[in-house]
Write an enzyme that holds these catalytic residues in place. Sequence first.
Site, PDB file in Angstrom:
ATOM      1  N   THR A  88      34.597  42.400  50.469  1.00 57.23           N
ATOM      2  CA  THR A  88      35.841  41.660  50.664  1.00 57.23           C
ATOM      3  C   THR A  88      35.656  40.190  50.318  1.00 57.23           C
ATOM      4  OG1 THR A  88      35.394  41.193  53.003  1.00 57.23           O
ATOM      5  CG2 THR A  88      36.580  43.233  52.494  1.00 57.23           C
ATOM      6  N   ASP A  89      36.797  39.520  50.067  1.00 59.14           N
ATOM      7  CA  ASP A  89      36.760  38.092  49.770  1.00 59.14           C
ATOM      8  C   ASP A  89      37.036  37.288  51.042  1.00 59.14           C
ATOM      9  OD1 ASP A  89      39.530  38.227  50.189  1.00 59.14           O
ATOM     10  OD2 ASP A  89      39.996  38.180  48.048  1.00 59.14           O
ATOM     11  N   ALA A  90      37.217  36.004  50.898  1.00 54.25           N
ATOM     12  CA  ALA A  90      37.427  35.124  52.058  1.00 54.25           C
ATOM     13  C   ALA A  90      38.711  35.448  52.816  1.00 54.25           C
ATOM     14  CB  ALA A  90      37.445  33.665  51.605  1.00 54.25           C
ATOM     15  N   VAL A 138      40.304  40.687  51.882  1.00 51.72           N
ATOM     16  CA  VAL A 138      40.822  41.689  50.953  1.00 51.72           C
ATOM     17  C   VAL A 138      39.685  42.143  50.050  1.00 51.72           C
ATOM     18  CG1 VAL A 138      42.441  42.055  49.032  1.00 51.72           C
ATOM     19  CG2 VAL A 138      43.132  40.678  51.015  1.00 51.72           C
TER      20      VAL A 138
END
Length: 155
Positions: free
Chosen positions: A24-26, A29
């Site tokens: 996931t990203d920051a 997501v």
Amino acid sequence: MEQNSQTAGPFIVESRLRPRYAETDAQGVVHHSNYLVWFEVARTDYCDALGFPYTEIERQGYGFVVTDLSIKYLSPARFDDRLIVRSWVEKIGRASCIFGYQIYNETTAKICVEGMTKHAAVSTAGKLIAFGPELYQALGARVGRGPSRYGLLKS
């Protein structure tokens, strides 16, 4: 990994995944690049379910290289969602094939991604070659239009 039991249409294999936190990203997501990795997981499961594990295909002296891909992002997936990656073979030629994919999120009941990858059969020396007759027959007998709704798979 599950396979469908329908007699008409394509042979569809379902792979189940749960995104890891590292994917996931920051914003929490799933990063877009991971979907392509999951397409590869699904292709491997598809070949296994077909009775042609990728290691056996390589032992026979050839492999698949990606020559084209398309992906449409529809709805985000997040850490620990329950995902189903559906894969099927949409088209086959003597030395190429097109896989279709749909990633469905059981947690949100939404389709996350649909896409396709086109592959060429190549020898261990990197030269274009025809599929072996057994693999060609196995793939060809199971080709069909999958559940993709967004026209990613060109006719």
